[in-house]
Each structure stands twice: as structure tokens, then as C-alpha cells.
Write an enzyme that holds these catalytic residues in place. Structure first.
Site, PDB file in Angstrom:
ATOM      1  CB  CYS A 206     -16.971  33.005  32.535  1.00  0.00           C
ATOM      2  SG  CYS A 206     -15.958  32.633  31.430  1.00  0.00           S
TER       3      CYS A 206
ATOM      4  CE  LYS B 164      -9.568  34.066  20.238  1.00  0.00           C
ATOM      5  NZ  LYS B 164     -10.760  34.631  21.116  1.00  0.00           N
TER       6      LYS B 164
ATOM      7  CE  LYS C 214      -8.236  31.249  23.551  1.00  0.00           C
ATOM      8  NZ  LYS C 214      -9.857  31.551  24.055  1.00  0.00           N
TER       9      LYS C 214
ATOM     10  CB  CYS D  94     -20.602  33.623  25.144  1.00  0.00           C
ATOM     11  SG  CYS D  94     -20.951  33.217  26.506  1.00  0.00           S
TER      12      CYS D  94
ATOM     13  CB  CYS E  14     -19.283  26.880  28.179  1.00  0.00           C
ATOM     14  SG  CYS E  14     -17.679  27.602  28.538  1.00  0.00           S
TER      15      CYS E  14
ATOM     16  NE  ARG F 279      -7.340  29.028  19.582  1.00  0.00           N
ATOM     17  CZ  ARG F 279      -8.063  29.242  20.532  1.00  0.00           C
ATOM     18  NH1 ARG F 279      -9.311  29.430  20.428  1.00  0.00           N
ATOM     19  NH2 ARG F 279      -7.534  28.751  21.699  1.00  0.00           N
TER      20      ARG F 279
ATOM     21  CB  CYS G 287     -16.758  34.036  24.464  1.00  0.00           C
ATOM     22  SG  CYS G 287     -15.528  32.862  25.032  1.00  0.00           S
TER      23      CYS G 287
ATOM     24  NE  ARG H 134     -14.162  27.250  18.603  1.00  0.00           N
ATOM     25  CZ  ARG H 134     -13.491  27.724  19.433  1.00  0.00           C
ATOM     26  NH1 ARG H 134     -12.441  27.796  19.584  1.00  0.00           N
ATOM     27  NH2 ARG H 134     -14.129  27.886  20.803  1.00  0.00           N
TER      28      ARG H 134
END
Ligand code: SRM
Ligand code: SF4
Length: 568
Positions: A471, A208, A206, A426, A432, A144, A475, A74
Site C-alpha cells: 500500500c 525514525k 512516528k 513489505c 497487515c 523508533r 514500508c 516488535r
């Protein structure tokens, strides 16, 4: 909580020697295409995830072969801005050295390259470095890629907001030299390794951050731990409203997890921006749950300690008092597809890129088209949080030429419906590892069906914010959609209704674990009612609430799971 055992991720972070682990040794191990032990997790902090193609996993297992391990990488692009030259470098690498030959624009304004073999990982980092780019901190327990509203029309304000997105991104980056040492052979050893902000064990989870320019909420601020909402006076940025603690993930069957809207902390002037960013991050660093990763994000810390307590700590650490929130409002989240002219006399072309996937397919050589534009374009490219691409800063002289190329390569399609432009999925299968149901690959077919339904009910000019996520990690940001589908199992989804156009309301579970055909039947009935009984210009998400189809989610930590229990 103090006595709880730390999660294994805490052990591996603290033992990693500031994210080095034994990645360098692992790179020379030809016996496996993957990464061993802790390195599997540590490469994430360097912007990569180990993956394998789930479409061929069983076939390889039957042949007694190891899964075909590759990494998804990424690229970090604060505010989503990339130059045509940088794009071309990545384009050539994607074509020549990746399993899929695609470039994927993410909904956080980054680029993903799927299917990079181990032998090509070091070369791709060196290429990025050569292009003035990197993949640092685009994954892992760190701050991120920092988002910034991508509307190019307000160009002076956008430029100022974008500069802040870049500054925040740089300020909160890990200060370890591990990235340079491992991937660039130490070429760019930066500075003393002082992780004063993130800490030597980095963040609990994480993190953001977004910079938002109202009235556009394309970044979906409520998906972010930390938000700076631009406040302007006569076109000049003067400060930010700060909102903390948004996030969308949950786990099926675990009521301690839930999506949450960010809470308003208050207004700050520009010079306090970095201090506040640092104070929010360091408070979450010290107070976040390091035992249970499912409850580790800032949103749970806020609900555990209380918003006022968290805010007071941020004020103490940043040595300021938040002022009262300045008035702001959001009108929507979509991109304006097509040409717009900016106040600077330049032209901007927003291309609709289905699920952000740039790949050449029969009749749709999208990736080659963007490369052809990059070869002549004098401005820059901007990735949008809706997974689209803006060719920004086109001169009047070049406008016709760029328009012609975009049409030649099917990058402009005047037939794309309003509904398709307002839908998102997503990545999900095949790359994934966490996918439970298809998302990106089923979206086009679902939109075909929705378009037919909308036309049948005389609503073809309307659009519903519709999102599919493979899921409950969320995302695809289905937890901020008017209609959200959340993958349950292959071919089955939970159906959520009642978010709003502005992205300030979380939808509620309406029906669980249904196949797509059943969901479309339910949606047809609801859309028929919407057509028949809506108030003038009433959005679908507002209609289903007013019509008592679902109750609004008012405080998700308390009422998000309420309805689940009433559903059989
Ligand atoms: Fe995500 C994990 C893709 C935006 C919440 N996400 C993943 C991984 C890396 C799977 C994994 O951990 O192995 C997915 C890689 C799929 C692939 O093959 O490419 C993945 N997430 C994506 C992207 C590419 C979706 C897209 O279609 O654009 C987005 C990349 C953004 C970026 O450039 O950084 C992406 N992910 C999001 C968002 C939306 C957002 O941030 O605006 C969310 C919900 C917001 C939030 O964080 O609450 C999101 N992703 C997650 C989670 C759940 C986190 C949690 O709080 O529990 C995971 C799993 C995890 O972290 O354990 C995850
Ligand atoms: Fe994968 Fe789930 Fe994220 Fe979709 S929502 S990309 S399936 S982790």
C-alpha cells in the site's frame, strides 16, 4: 493551523497517563481477544499492533465469530544486534506460542512476532526482559528502533557507530514507567517519569533515526526523519553529517502527501550528537502538525516552515552552529551475501533470508537452521535493513562448522540470483490490516519472471533495485527503488521508475493501477531497451531517466505528483 482541531490520537495520548490507559484491566477481559478503546492505539507505544489473519476474516465473520485477534510484537534492537542466547529465547517462544511459528526480520533491523494471543502477551514481555530485551517504542508516536549500517568488515568504525545508535535509542526512549508496570509487574521501575524530550503527549507522529556508514546506504537514510552520517579519520569516528526530514509514505489521490529526501543540515562533532538528536526531536514535537496525521511527519514540518527556519531552531536548542557538510558519497545499498573476513581476523556470514521470514517449510527449515547456528555460535547476530541475517564474529575454527549447518538447513543457496538479492517486499497480507495488495507472498514469483526476462536480454549478472509495497504507506521502501510497485487493490499496482542504486533519488509514477502481468510486459520492453541502449555499466534507474522514460523527481514537494495528471 493553531485553530485546527487536534486529532483524536492527541486526545488519547494526553489522557493516557503516560501510556498506561486501561491496558492492565483490558488484559483480564476474556470476552474479547482484542484491546478496547484507546488501548488499541496505546499498546503500539509498547511495541505491539492488534491484528487478525485477513485470510480467514470473512470465514469467521460468516460463522458470526469475532476476528481471531492477536498482536504482532516488535522487538527493539538498535543497530540490529542480538546475541545467540537472546535469539534462542525468541525462537522457542515463536515456535510454541505464536499462531504462525515464524520470526520476521524487518527492514528496520527489528524482529516481529506475529500472532501472539492476549494470554501470551505478558509472558513474552517477561521473557524479553529476562533476555535483556524489550519492545519499547518500536511503534507509536515516538522515536523508533535506531538503525545502524550493518557492514561488519569495518569493525572498529562499525562498533563506534553502533554504540551511538544504542545511545541515541536509549536517550530518546519514553521515560514513563508504564511498560514496566503493565508488563513486568513493576519489576523494573526505572526513574522519575519526566518526559522532558518527548513531552506528555509524545510526538505528533512516528519518528525514525538512522546512523549511516558511507559508502554503504543499506539503512536507506532518506526514509528517516533524522540521520547521522558517520565521518571518519583514519578509521576512527570523529563526527556526523546530519540530515533531517526523509520519509516515504503517501496516500493515493492526496497530493499533499509525498515521499521526501532528507535535507542536509551540516556537520557536528561527536559530543554534540545527543544534543542535536534531542533538538531535532523536540522541534518536531513542538512544530509538527497535531491536527492532520497525514501531514504530521517531520518532512512536512520542514516543508511548511522551511529548512533554514527548522535548522536555525535546532541550532538554538542544541546551542551550536552546524559546520559545512563534510564530503561523503554512497555506492550502494545491498548486502554482501556469503562470507567476508573482517579486519579483526573474524569471519562474517551474511545469509539471504527471503523477505526476512524465518519459518520452517518443506526443504527449507530456515528457522531451525538459525537456531542450530545459535546453539554453537560464539559471536553475535546482526539483522540488516535488507531483512537479512549476519552471523558475525565467527572464529576460523568454527567457520567450517557454521558453513555446514547453514548449507544443511538451506540457509546458503548458491543459486540465488543477483536480482533476488536486490529485491524487497513489505509484509502485507495476511497480517497487515492496511494491505491493499500482496507483497511478500508475490515477490518470489515476480522475481522468477524478472530473472527470466533479464536472462533473455543477456543481463543475468545485473540487478535492479526492485521493491514491492502492499500500500502507499511504503514500508517496502519502493519510493527509493529503481523499480517500485505500490499496491492499489488486490492484484493491482502502481508502477514507479527511476530511483537510483544509491538510494538518493525518488522514482516517478510511470503507469497506474495495472495487474502484474501487464507490469511485467511493460518491464520486459524497458529491460530490452536497457540491454540494447545502455551506456557501459549504466544502471536501470539512470537509464530510464536518460532515455526519457520518466522525468527525474527533483523536488518531491513540488514535482512528485506532476506526471500523475498526465497519465490516463
Ligand atoms: Fe511500516 C505501518 C510493517 C517499515 C511506513 N508498517 C505498518 C504496519 C504496522 C501496519 C499498521 O499500522 O497496522 C505494518 C505491519 C505489517 C505486519 O503485519 O507486520 C508495517 N513497516 C513494516 C515492516 C515490518 C515492513 C517490512 O517488511 O520489514 C517494517 C518494520 C520496521 C520496524 O522494524 O520498525 C516497516 N514502514 C516501514 C518503512 C521503511 C523504513 O522505515 O525504512 C516505512 C516508510 C518510511 C516512512 O516511515 O516514511 C513505513 N508503516 C509505514 C506507514 C506510513 C507512515 C506515514 O508516514 O504515513 C504506516 C502506517 C501509519 O503509520 O499510519 C506503517
Ligand atoms: Fe502493510 Fe502497507 Fe506497510 Fe505493506 S506498506 S506492511 S501493506 S502498511
Amino acid at each position: 493551523m493553531k485553530d485546527d482541531k487536534l486529532s483524536d490520537n492527541e486526545r488519547l495520548k494526553s489522557q493516557s497517563q503516560l501510556l498506561r490507559g486501561t491496558i492492565t484491566e483490558d488484559l483480564t477481559d476474556d470476552l474479547t481477544g482484542g484491546f478496547l478503546g484507546d488501548n488499541f492505539q496505546l499498546i503500539r507505544f509498547h511495541g505491539m499492533y492488534q491484528q487478525d489473519d485477513r485470510d480467514i476474516r470473512a470465514e469467521r465473520a460468516a460463522q458470526m465469530l469475532e476476528p481471531l485477534h492477536t498482536v504482532m510484537l516488535r522487538v527493539r534492537l538498535p543497530g540490529g544486534i542480538i546475541t545467540p542466547k537472546q535469539w534462542l529465547g525468541i525462537d522457542v517462544f515463536a515456535s510454541e506460542h505464536t499462531q504462525y511459528g515464524s520470526i520476521r526480520i524487518t527492514n528496520r533491523q527489528a524482529l516481529q512476532l506475529h500472532g501472539v494471543l492476549k494470554k501470551n502477551i505478558k509472558p513474552v514481555h517477561q521473557l524479553l526482559h529476562h533476555l535483556g530485551l524489550d519492545s519499547r517504542a518500536t511503534a507509536g508516536d515516538v522515536n523508533r528502533n535506531v538503525l545502524c549500517t550493518s557492514n561488519p568488515v569495518e569493525s572498529a568504525l562499525h562498533q563506534q557507530a553502533y554504540e551511538w545508535a544504542k545511545k541515541i535509542s536509549e536517550h530518546l526512549l519514553p521515560k514513563t514507567n508504564a511498560y514496566a508496570e503493565v508488563w513486568l509487574d513493576g519489576e523494573k521501575v526505572q526513574q522519575p517519569e519526566n518526559e522532558a524530550i518527548l513531552g506528555n503527549s509524545y510526538l505528533p507522529r512516528k519518528f525514525k533515526t538512522a546512523v549511516v556508514i558511507p559508502p554503504q546506504n543499506d539503512v536507506d537514510l532518506h526514509a528517516n526523519d533524522l540521520n547521522f552520517v558517520a565521518v571518519e579519520e583514519q578509521g576512527e569516528l570523529i563526527g556526523f553529517n546530519v540530515l533531517v526530514g526523509g520519509g516515504l509514505a503517501m496516500t493515493h489521490g492526496d497530493d499533499s502527501t509525498y515521499p521526501r529526501l532528507a535535507s542536509e543540515f551540516g556537520y557536528i562533532s561527536l559530543e554534540s550528537t545527543l544534543a542535536v538528536a534531542e533538538a531535532v526531536v523536540s522541534t518536531q514535537r513542538d512544530w509538527g502538525n497535531r491536527s492532520n496525521r497525514r501531514n504530521a511527519k517531520t518532512k512536512y514540518t520542514l516543508d511548511r516552515v522551511g529548512v533554514d527556519t527548522f535548522k536555525a531552531e535546532v541550532e538554538r536548542r542544541a546551542r551550536l552552529s552546524f559546520q559545512a557538510i563534510r564530503p561523503y558519497h554512497f555506492s550502494g545499498r545491498g548486502d554482501h551475501i556469503g562470507w567476508l573476513s573482517g579486519i579483526d581476523g573474524k569471519h562474517h556470514l551474511t545469509l539471504f533470508i527471503p523477505s526476512g521470514r524465518l519459518i520452517d517449510s518443506p526443504g527449507k527449515p530456515l528457522k531451525s537452521g538459525v537456531a542450530a547456528i545459535a546453539r554453537i555460535h560464539q559471536g553475535d547476530f546482526r539483522l540488516t535493513p535488507n531483512q537479512n541475517l549476519i552471523i558475525a564474529g565467527v572464529s576460523s575454527e568454527q567457520k567450517a562448522e557454521i558453513d555446514a549447518i547453514a548449507r544443511q538447513y538451506a540457509l546458503i543457496d548458491d543459486e540465488v540470483s543477483a536480482q533476488r538479492k536486490n529485491s524487497m517486499a513489505c509484509v502485507s497480507f495476511p497480517t497487515c490490516p492496511l494491505a491493499m495488495a500482496e507483497a511478500e507472498r508475490v515477490l518470489p514469483g515476480i522475481i522468477d519472471a524478472l530473472d527470466t526476462i533479464l536472462t533473455r536480454h543477456h543481463l543475468s549478472d545485473d540487478a535492479i533495485i526492485f521493491r514491492v509495497t502492499g500500500c502507499p504507506n511504503g514500508c517496502g521502501r519502493a519510493m527509493l527503488a529503481e523499480i517500485g510497485l505500490v499496491g492499489r487493490a488486490v492484484g493491482r499496482y502502481a508502477l514507479y521508475l527511476g530511483g537510483n542504486k544509491q538510494g538518493t533519488r525518488i522514482p516517478r509514477l510511470y503507469r497506474d493501477n495495472l495487474p502484474l502481468a501487464a507490469i511485467l510486459t511493460l518491464l520486459e520492453a524497458l529491460i530490452a531497451d536497457w540491454s540494447a541502449y545502455r551506456l557501459p555499466a549504466e544502471d536501470f534507474g539512470d537509464f530510464v531517466i536518460r532515455h526519457n522514460v520518466v522525468k527525474p523527481v527533483l523536488n518531491s514537494s513540488i514535482d512528485f505528483h506532476q506526471q500523475d495528471k498526465e497519465i490516463v
